[in-house]
Design a protein around this motif. Structure first.
Motif, PDB file in Angstrom:
ATOM      1  N   GLN A  98       6.272  15.380   0.387  1.00 61.28           N
ATOM      2  CA  GLN A  98       5.840  15.061  -1.116  1.00 61.28           C
ATOM      3  C   GLN A  98       7.304  15.164  -2.232  1.00 61.28           C
ATOM      4  OE1 GLN A  98       2.758  15.006  -2.601  1.00 61.28           O
ATOM      5  NE2 GLN A  98       2.748  16.170  -4.577  1.00 61.28           N
ATOM      6  N   GLY A  99       8.106  16.208  -1.800  1.00 54.08           N
ATOM      7  CA  GLY A  99       9.365  16.246  -2.571  1.00 54.08           C
ATOM      8  C   GLY A  99      10.435  15.586  -2.035  1.00 54.08           C
ATOM      9  N   SER A 100      10.893  15.587  -0.860  1.00 52.69           N
ATOM     10  CA  SER A 100      12.053  15.115  -0.136  1.00 52.69           C
ATOM     11  C   SER A 100      12.029  13.724   0.008  1.00 52.69           C
ATOM     12  CB  SER A 100      12.587  15.727   0.922  1.00 52.69           C
ATOM     13  OG  SER A 100      12.856  17.132   0.667  1.00 52.69           O
ATOM     14  N   LEU A 101      10.653  13.236   0.244  1.00 43.68           N
ATOM     15  CA  LEU A 101      10.463  11.711   0.654  1.00 43.68           C
ATOM     16  C   LEU A 101       9.608  10.954  -0.444  1.00 43.68           C
ATOM     17  CD1 LEU A 101       9.336  12.129   3.977  1.00 43.68           C
ATOM     18  CD2 LEU A 101      11.652  11.478   3.489  1.00 43.68           C
ATOM     19  N   ALA A 102       8.463  11.218  -0.735  1.00 38.99           N
ATOM     20  CA  ALA A 102       7.714  10.326  -1.817  1.00 38.99           C
ATOM     21  C   ALA A 102       8.566  10.458  -3.180  1.00 38.99           C
ATOM     22  CB  ALA A 102       6.257  10.817  -1.797  1.00 38.99           C
ATOM     23  N   MET A 103       8.712  11.485  -3.651  1.00 35.97           N
ATOM     24  CA  MET A 103       9.349  12.163  -4.964  1.00 35.97           C
ATOM     25  C   MET A 103      10.617  11.531  -5.098  1.00 35.97           C
ATOM     26  SD  MET A 103       7.275  15.810  -6.106  1.00 35.97           S
ATOM     27  CE  MET A 103       7.926  15.936  -7.709  1.00 35.97           C
ATOM     28  N   HIS A 109      15.242   5.852  -6.962  1.00 37.77           N
ATOM     29  CA  HIS A 109      15.258   4.414  -6.884  1.00 37.77           C
ATOM     30  C   HIS A 109      14.294   3.791  -7.828  1.00 37.77           C
ATOM     31  CE1 HIS A 109      17.750   4.748  -3.712  1.00 37.77           C
ATOM     32  NE2 HIS A 109      16.906   5.442  -2.840  1.00 37.77           N
ATOM     33  N   GLY A 110      13.263   4.551  -8.377  1.00 36.47           N
ATOM     34  CA  GLY A 110      12.155   4.002  -9.218  1.00 36.47           C
ATOM     35  C   GLY A 110      12.763   3.603 -10.641  1.00 36.47           C
ATOM     36  N   SER A 111      11.727   2.869 -11.343  1.00 38.76           N
ATOM     37  CA  SER A 111      11.779   2.371 -12.807  1.00 38.76           C
ATOM     38  C   SER A 111      11.525   3.739 -13.488  1.00 38.76           C
ATOM     39  CB  SER A 111      11.147   1.353 -13.167  1.00 38.76           C
ATOM     40  OG  SER A 111       9.676   1.633 -13.040  1.00 38.76           O
ATOM     41  N   GLU A 112      11.823   3.710 -14.999  1.00 42.02           N
ATOM     42  CA  GLU A 112      11.405   4.965 -15.850  1.00 42.02           C
ATOM     43  C   GLU A 112       9.797   4.780 -15.885  1.00 42.02           C
ATOM     44  OE1 GLU A 112      12.693   7.503 -17.390  1.00 42.02           O
ATOM     45  OE2 GLU A 112      14.287   6.684 -16.020  1.00 42.02           O
ATOM     46  N   GLU A 113       9.271   3.596 -15.755  1.00 40.99           N
ATOM     47  CA  GLU A 113       7.617   3.640 -15.734  1.00 40.99           C
ATOM     48  C   GLU A 113       7.127   4.097 -14.502  1.00 40.99           C
ATOM     49  OE1 GLU A 113       4.225   0.219 -16.028  1.00 40.99           O
ATOM     50  OE2 GLU A 113       6.463  -0.480 -16.176  1.00 40.99           O
ATOM     51  N   GLN A 114       7.677   3.985 -13.396  1.00 35.89           N
ATOM     52  CA  GLN A 114       7.185   4.556 -12.156  1.00 35.89           C
ATOM     53  C   GLN A 114       7.560   6.088 -12.198  1.00 35.89           C
ATOM     54  OE1 GLN A 114       9.819   2.216  -9.620  1.00 35.89           O
ATOM     55  NE2 GLN A 114       8.058   0.574  -9.251  1.00 35.89           N
ATOM     56  N   LYS A 115       8.806   6.502 -12.832  1.00 35.73           N
ATOM     57  CA  LYS A 115       8.991   7.958 -12.676  1.00 35.73           C
ATOM     58  C   LYS A 115       7.984   8.742 -13.680  1.00 35.73           C
ATOM     59  CE  LYS A 115      13.792   7.000 -11.897  1.00 35.73           C
ATOM     60  NZ  LYS A 115      15.208   7.260 -12.493  1.00 35.73           N
ATOM     61  N   ASN A 116       7.623   8.187 -14.860  1.00 34.34           N
ATOM     62  CA  ASN A 116       6.937   8.924 -15.841  1.00 34.34           C
ATOM     63  C   ASN A 116       5.619   8.835 -15.376  1.00 34.34           C
ATOM     64  OD1 ASN A 116       8.858   9.812 -17.889  1.00 34.34           O
ATOM     65  ND2 ASN A 116       9.151   7.549 -18.503  1.00 34.34           N
ATOM     66  N   GLU A 117       5.119   7.707 -14.650  1.00 36.25           N
ATOM     67  CA  GLU A 117       3.725   7.803 -14.251  1.00 36.25           C
ATOM     68  C   GLU A 117       3.326   8.548 -12.997  1.00 36.25           C
ATOM     69  OE1 GLU A 117       0.477   4.592 -12.513  1.00 36.25           O
ATOM     70  OE2 GLU A 117       2.597   3.660 -12.611  1.00 36.25           O
ATOM     71  N   VAL A 177      -0.504   8.254  -3.761  1.00 33.13           N
ATOM     72  CA  VAL A 177       0.168   7.194  -3.983  1.00 33.13           C
ATOM     73  C   VAL A 177       1.118   7.096  -2.762  1.00 33.13           C
ATOM     74  CG1 VAL A 177       2.009   8.824  -5.215  1.00 33.13           C
ATOM     75  CG2 VAL A 177       2.251   6.193  -5.471  1.00 33.13           C
ATOM     76  N   ALA A 178       1.630   5.790  -2.427  1.00 36.88           N
ATOM     77  CA  ALA A 178       2.254   5.781  -0.998  1.00 36.88           C
ATOM     78  C   ALA A 178       3.687   4.953  -1.533  1.00 36.88           C
ATOM     79  CB  ALA A 178       1.622   4.836  -0.133  1.00 36.88           C
ATOM     80  N   VAL A 179       4.479   5.284  -0.982  1.00 41.13           N
ATOM     81  CA  VAL A 179       6.059   4.438  -0.976  1.00 41.13           C
ATOM     82  C   VAL A 179       5.963   3.851   0.344  1.00 41.13           C
ATOM     83  CG1 VAL A 179       8.576   4.725  -1.426  1.00 41.13           C
ATOM     84  CG2 VAL A 179       7.198   6.288  -2.804  1.00 41.13           C
ATOM     85  N   ILE A 180       5.976   2.683   0.250  1.00 38.48           N
ATOM     86  CA  ILE A 180       5.963   1.850   1.374  1.00 38.48           C
ATOM     87  C   ILE A 180       7.139   0.938   1.498  1.00 38.48           C
ATOM     88  CG2 ILE A 180       4.699  -0.108   2.753  1.00 38.48           C
ATOM     89  CD1 ILE A 180       3.088   2.675   2.882  1.00 38.48           C
ATOM     90  N   TRP A 181       7.570   0.949   2.673  1.00 39.16           N
ATOM     91  CA  TRP A 181       8.956   0.105   2.840  1.00 39.16           C
ATOM     92  C   TRP A 181       8.790  -1.061   3.636  1.00 39.16           C
ATOM     93  CZ3 TRP A 181      13.254   1.707   0.195  1.00 39.16           C
ATOM     94  CH2 TRP A 181      12.977   3.159  -0.399  1.00 39.16           C
ATOM     95  N   ALA A 182       8.851  -2.110   3.209  1.00 37.60           N
ATOM     96  CA  ALA A 182       8.972  -3.658   3.990  1.00 37.60           C
ATOM     97  C   ALA A 182       9.917  -4.495   3.651  1.00 37.60           C
ATOM     98  CB  ALA A 182       7.667  -4.126   3.230  1.00 37.60           C
ATOM     99  N   PHE A 191       8.267   0.027  -2.130  1.00 41.53           N
ATOM    100  CA  PHE A 191       7.038  -0.454  -3.048  1.00 41.53           C
ATOM    101  C   PHE A 191       6.061   0.616  -3.122  1.00 41.53           C
ATOM    102  CE2 PHE A 191       8.141  -4.240  -0.939  1.00 41.53           C
ATOM    103  CZ  PHE A 191       8.334  -5.095  -1.898  1.00 41.53           C
ATOM    104  N   VAL A 192       5.963   0.985  -4.492  1.00 37.25           N
ATOM    105  CA  VAL A 192       4.991   2.226  -5.029  1.00 37.25           C
ATOM    106  C   VAL A 192       3.448   1.742  -4.979  1.00 37.25           C
ATOM    107  CG1 VAL A 192       4.307   3.709  -6.947  1.00 37.25           C
ATOM    108  CG2 VAL A 192       6.757   3.067  -6.475  1.00 37.25           C
TER     109      VAL A 192
END
Length: 390
Positions: A98-103, A109-117, A177-182, A191-192
């Motif tokens: 939850q914390g060290s990976l997804a969050m 690396h996220g946008s402010e929109e992604q962080k706030n959401e 929510v998933a953070v997926i690397w591609a 990608f969020v």
């Protein structure tokens, strides 16, 4: 801690605030995890109902700042990881995923929109996140991933379409929510992805002999369509996921010592009470040698974790130093848990006692976020200057 556990007075190196934080997490483990972990493990249940309690303690993304996160120090996070894994590796793994990976991925690396959401919801436990990097044929070599994201059009606002698969992804079947690397035409991107997106399917991997009170999944991505803003703007190339993996690896350095300490304490207590040939097992030289060797390695491993935590808080912790801690402490912890089981005799193979459960869990901890071999190669390259991965 008692002198039987803290042989070299590591507590004297901790501040009152750090000791208080540790005590609060230890109390949570004693009251909520210990009475239930045997049946959670046996029944292969991850207890979702404890997530809000973890959030109230500030454990979710606790080392991150802002967006509803606790903003605690690296040492605080490490002490919490140690206490959680003294309860069970699977439950410490939840906090790590939850914390060290997804969050961490969204925070770094996220946008402010992604962080706030997402970050406030993840910190409060309202939402659960997962982190998809490993694939069925790309574990230790993430550069070989086959998951691919392509643009559906040529403009900057063109949608992304992702196809591929991931394996051994913690929490995916219960995540929002998933953070997926591609792979993309421009290299690896993150990608969020809200997990309700059409084409996203997560299936729990069963049965397991390790991490049974935790969830690991297969993920299939079939034509998953995402808006342009779903990509993490600050992550391009493998450095992005590796920075998150180093956060998780750091927590493991501490956590493994928690599993080791609990196994040692269980064996010590048992050896004082169990009579053989008219005296306690603790009164025999062979038993005392086992206990001494365990206590020495726990002292050294915990001191190493604390030193690395202080370096991290000072902004001076390097990737190879994280590899030192992950390789050493996982290797020693699993040996301690196995040795502790021998003191318990036949009783040690039951879930009445923790060492074999910890040892089984550590088979996973030792493997994920870099196997022993991968960390040995990282250190080998650092020592010799010669990469030997291929």
């Amino acid at each position: 801690m008692t002198d039987a556990v803290d042989l070299i007075d590591i507590d004297s190196l901790l501040s009152p605030a750090e000791i208080a934080l540790r005590a609060s997490v230890r109390s949570f483990v004693d009251s909520t995890i210990r009475p239930n972990i045997a049946h959670w493990y046996e029944d292969a249940v991850f207890p979702l109902d404890i997530v809000p309690e973890m959030a109230k303690l500030g454990l979710l993304g606790m080392h991150l700042k802002g967006y509803g996160c606790a903003g605690r120090s690296a040492v605080d996070y490490g002490l919490a990881a140690l206490e959680l894994e003294a309860g069970d590796s699977g439950l410490r793994t939840f906090v790590s995923v939850q914390g060290s990976l997804a969050m961490s991925a969204i925070h770094k690396h996220g946008s402010e929109e992604q962080k706030n959401e997402w970050l406030p919801r993840l910190a409060s436990g309202e939402a659960i996140g997962c982190f998809g990097l490993t694939e069925p044929t790309a574990g230790s070599d993430p550069a070989a991933m086959k998951t691919f994201a392509r643009r559906d059009g040529s403009g900057p606002d063109a949608d992304w379409i992702i196809d591929g698969s991931k394996r051994w992804i913690g929490l995916a079947s219960v995540a929002q929510v998933a953070v997926i690397w591609a792979q993309t035409e421009d290299g690896v991107r993150g990608f969020v992805i809200p997990t309700g997106t059409p084409g996203f399917t997560a299936t729990a991997i069963e049965p397991k002999l390790s991490m049974r009170a935790s969830i690991q999944c297969d993920i299939e991505l079939s034509g998953v369509r995402l808006p342009a803003g779903a990509a993490l703007p600050g992550a391009k190339g493998l450095r992005g996921p590796f920075e998150c993996l180093n956060e998780a690896r750091y927590g493991i350095i501490w956590g493994a010592m928690g599993a080791a300490r609990d196994s040692y304490q269980t064996a010590l207590d048992y050896s004082k009470e169990r009579l053989q040939f008219d005296k306690p097992l603790a009164g025999y030289q062979l038993t005392q040698e086992k206990l001494v060797n365990m206590a020495l390695e726990i002292s050294k491993g915990t001191l190493l974790a604390l030193h690395l935590g202080r370096l991290k808080d000072a902004g001076r912790l390097s990737p190879q130093q994280i590899s030192v801690g992950k390789l050493n402490n996982c290797r020693e912890a699993i040996a301690i848990c196995r040795e502790a089981r021998t003191i318990l005799g036949g009783n040690g193979i039951t879930l009445d006692y923790s060492p074999l459960r910890h040892a089984n869990n550590l088979e996973s901890v030792r493997t994920y976020e870099g196997t022993d071999e991968v960390h040995a190669l990282i250190l080998g390259q650092h020592i010799t200057g010669i990469p030997a991965f291929r």
